[in-house]
Design an enzyme around this catalytic site. Sequence first.
Site, PDB file in Angstrom:
ATOM      1  N   HIS A 168       0.956  -1.014   0.167  1.00 22.11           N
ATOM      2  CA  HIS A 168       0.281   0.290   0.283  1.00 22.11           C
ATOM      3  C   HIS A 168       0.719   1.299   0.094  1.00 22.11           C
ATOM      4  O   HIS A 168       1.747   1.547   0.676  1.00 22.11           O
ATOM      5  CB  HIS A 168      -1.011   0.067   1.542  1.00 22.11           C
ATOM      6  CG  HIS A 168      -0.835   0.365   2.622  1.00 22.11           C
ATOM      7  ND1 HIS A 168      -0.216   1.074   2.973  1.00 22.11           N
ATOM      8  CD2 HIS A 168      -0.133  -0.728   3.223  1.00 22.11           C
ATOM      9  CE1 HIS A 168      -0.003   0.806   4.335  1.00 22.11           C
ATOM     10  NE2 HIS A 168      -0.013  -0.183   4.698  1.00 22.11           N
ATOM     11  N   ASP A 177      -0.228   4.660   0.943  1.00 23.14           N
ATOM     12  CA  ASP A 177      -0.254   5.552   1.858  1.00 23.14           C
ATOM     13  C   ASP A 177       0.288   5.186   3.104  1.00 23.14           C
ATOM     14  O   ASP A 177       0.874   3.891   3.371  1.00 23.14           O
ATOM     15  CB  ASP A 177      -2.149   5.401   1.788  1.00 23.14           C
ATOM     16  CG  ASP A 177      -2.570   4.407   2.965  1.00 23.14           C
ATOM     17  OD1 ASP A 177      -2.006   3.179   1.975  1.00 23.14           O
ATOM     18  OD2 ASP A 177      -3.386   3.994   3.143  1.00 23.14           O
ATOM     19  N   ASP A 223       6.034   0.382   7.691  1.00 25.97           N
ATOM     20  CA  ASP A 223       4.535   0.746   7.222  1.00 25.97           C
ATOM     21  C   ASP A 223       4.361   1.323   5.421  1.00 25.97           C
ATOM     22  O   ASP A 223       3.753   2.567   5.680  1.00 25.97           O
ATOM     23  CB  ASP A 223       3.516   0.774   8.190  1.00 25.97           C
ATOM     24  CG  ASP A 223       2.048   0.123   8.143  1.00 25.97           C
ATOM     25  OD1 ASP A 223       1.719  -0.054   7.126  1.00 25.97           O
ATOM     26  OD2 ASP A 223       1.511   0.533   8.936  1.00 25.97           O
ATOM     27  N   GLU A 265      -5.353   1.930   2.319  1.00 27.07           N
ATOM     28  CA  GLU A 265      -5.416   0.834   3.641  1.00 27.07           C
ATOM     29  C   GLU A 265      -5.402   1.282   4.344  1.00 27.07           C
ATOM     30  O   GLU A 265      -5.988   0.833   5.374  1.00 27.07           O
ATOM     31  CB  GLU A 265      -3.545   0.322   3.314  1.00 27.07           C
ATOM     32  CG  GLU A 265      -3.643  -1.404   3.921  1.00 27.07           C
ATOM     33  CD  GLU A 265      -3.089  -1.220   5.308  1.00 27.07           C
ATOM     34  OE1 GLU A 265      -3.153  -2.271   5.857  1.00 27.07           O
ATOM     35  OE2 GLU A 265      -3.042   0.101   5.459  1.00 27.07           O
ATOM     36  N   GLU A 266      -4.655   2.073   4.636  1.00 28.28           N
ATOM     37  CA  GLU A 266      -4.779   2.991   6.582  1.00 28.28           C
ATOM     38  C   GLU A 266      -5.851   3.607   7.268  1.00 28.28           C
ATOM     39  O   GLU A 266      -6.306   3.814   8.558  1.00 28.28           O
ATOM     40  CB  GLU A 266      -3.664   4.188   6.819  1.00 28.28           C
ATOM     41  CG  GLU A 266      -2.221   3.209   6.230  1.00 28.28           C
ATOM     42  CD  GLU A 266      -1.600   2.582   7.894  1.00 28.28           C
ATOM     43  OE1 GLU A 266      -2.339   2.036   8.255  1.00 28.28           O
ATOM     44  OE2 GLU A 266      -0.368   1.752   7.759  1.00 28.28           O
ATOM     45  N   GLU A 314       3.556  -5.815   5.259  1.00 26.85           N
ATOM     46  CA  GLU A 314       3.295  -5.301   6.499  1.00 26.85           C
ATOM     47  C   GLU A 314       4.323  -6.090   6.879  1.00 26.85           C
ATOM     48  O   GLU A 314       5.233  -6.726   6.683  1.00 26.85           O
ATOM     49  CB  GLU A 314       2.315  -5.835   6.101  1.00 26.85           C
ATOM     50  CG  GLU A 314       0.728  -4.575   5.942  1.00 26.85           C
ATOM     51  CD  GLU A 314       0.631  -4.306   6.493  1.00 26.85           C
ATOM     52  OE1 GLU A 314       0.591  -3.536   8.080  1.00 26.85           O
ATOM     53  OE2 GLU A 314      -0.371  -3.072   5.061  1.00 26.85           O
ATOM     54  N   HIS A 329       3.198   3.451  12.740  1.00 24.53           N
ATOM     55  CA  HIS A 329       2.271   4.658  12.765  1.00 24.53           C
ATOM     56  C   HIS A 329       2.515   5.250  14.345  1.00 24.53           C
ATOM     57  O   HIS A 329       2.090   5.528  15.242  1.00 24.53           O
ATOM     58  CB  HIS A 329       0.882   3.771  13.477  1.00 24.53           C
ATOM     59  CG  HIS A 329       0.266   3.152  12.651  1.00 24.53           C
ATOM     60  ND1 HIS A 329      -1.440   2.859  12.923  1.00 24.53           N
ATOM     61  CD2 HIS A 329       0.666   2.321  11.399  1.00 24.53           C
ATOM     62  CE1 HIS A 329      -1.246   2.277  11.722  1.00 24.53           C
ATOM     63  NE2 HIS A 329      -0.021   1.671  10.180  1.00 24.53           N
TER      64      HIS A 329
HETATM   65 ZN   LIG Z   1       0.256  -1.115   6.324  1.00 20.96          ZN
END
Ligand SMILES: [Zn+2]
Length: 376
Positions: free
Chosen positions: A76, A78, A106, A138-139, A163, A349
Amino acid sequence: MSLKQILADLVAINSVSSVSNAPIINYLDERCTSLGFTTRRYSYVDENGLDKINLVAVVGTELSEVTEVELALVGHTDTVPFDPHWEEALTLTERDGRLYARGSCDTKGFIAAALLAVERADLKNLKGSLALVFTSDEEIGLRGAKFLADLNALRPRYSIVGEPTSLQPIRAGKGYSLAEVVVRGREAHSAYPSLGASAVFRAARLINRLEQLAEQLKADQHPDFDPSYTTINVGLVRGGTAKNVIAGECRFTVEWRPIPSQPSDLVFNLMNDAIAEERKTDAHFDAELRLERLDSGFETGTDSRVVSLLEHLTEKRAGTVAFGTEAAHMTVLGSEAIVIGPGDIREAHRTGEFVPVDELERCSEIILQAVSELCG
Ligand SMILES: [Zn+2]
């Protein structure tokens, strides 16, 4: 180009979910095209009017209505937002064997590793076709992958979804579902309860039933997961307007993470049953379920070739995760899917997100070997 340089390029392009991912897609499109891939964009406009693009790049086959490929590498584009005071967020910074930046772990690390792997692979002599799939949003609810699955855009036999898993192959994941429950009552002066009907008391009865339901769900065990059953969480409750007013409305969220052997709407249906039960004793019981997410889990069998191959390459047993991933949508597209990537999900994150250099390099080698084995 070195792996670090590719990752530095990727993190320098701000691609938080709240902006269009067109700039990073343009970069990826250019790189894939220069390596001999044919590309196609699958775009939609999000609720803020922004272009969100999913890029599918293939080699060894033509793009068609439903492109069949042997292997898809999925990442992903984003990222989650970052603190504007975090100076390294868009500048890859190396310290003590770690590469810091938003998305380094990530999931731009995986994307960089995949790009270097296909650059090194003998693409002209592959027998099986290969796809690179770069998704959006995705997030904020796996929207890009869902979009591709709804379009039935491609049909990979195997997929490797990036991931951060500290390079442990993951062959199963729980689903993710969310509903808002709106319970209505009738406002009145709190000194005269018989004139009204408390939405908060009604909601409490329903929440009590949900707690019992959560207990009952423990009976349906999937021992490969931790926890080994479907979990329920009531995360937010909001109701009433003042301490001396009987509450006219109460809203709460219900989130559940279903084990993949269970229908993802099971809890939703059981909640509807609970409301029907309440109506038997309170004819005016007024509650509405608003389903917001219904993402199924996924499970690829231990006997799948992609599972045994990744277990062999990483020398780690395939595991499971209790959260949703795009692998579920690859499974919807008919694929045997596995999730793997460098970096630790617990570091993602956060300000100070990083990917360890050795894991990043190892990931690229693993992907290269997987491409040669599955498409060679
Ligand atoms: Zn991710």
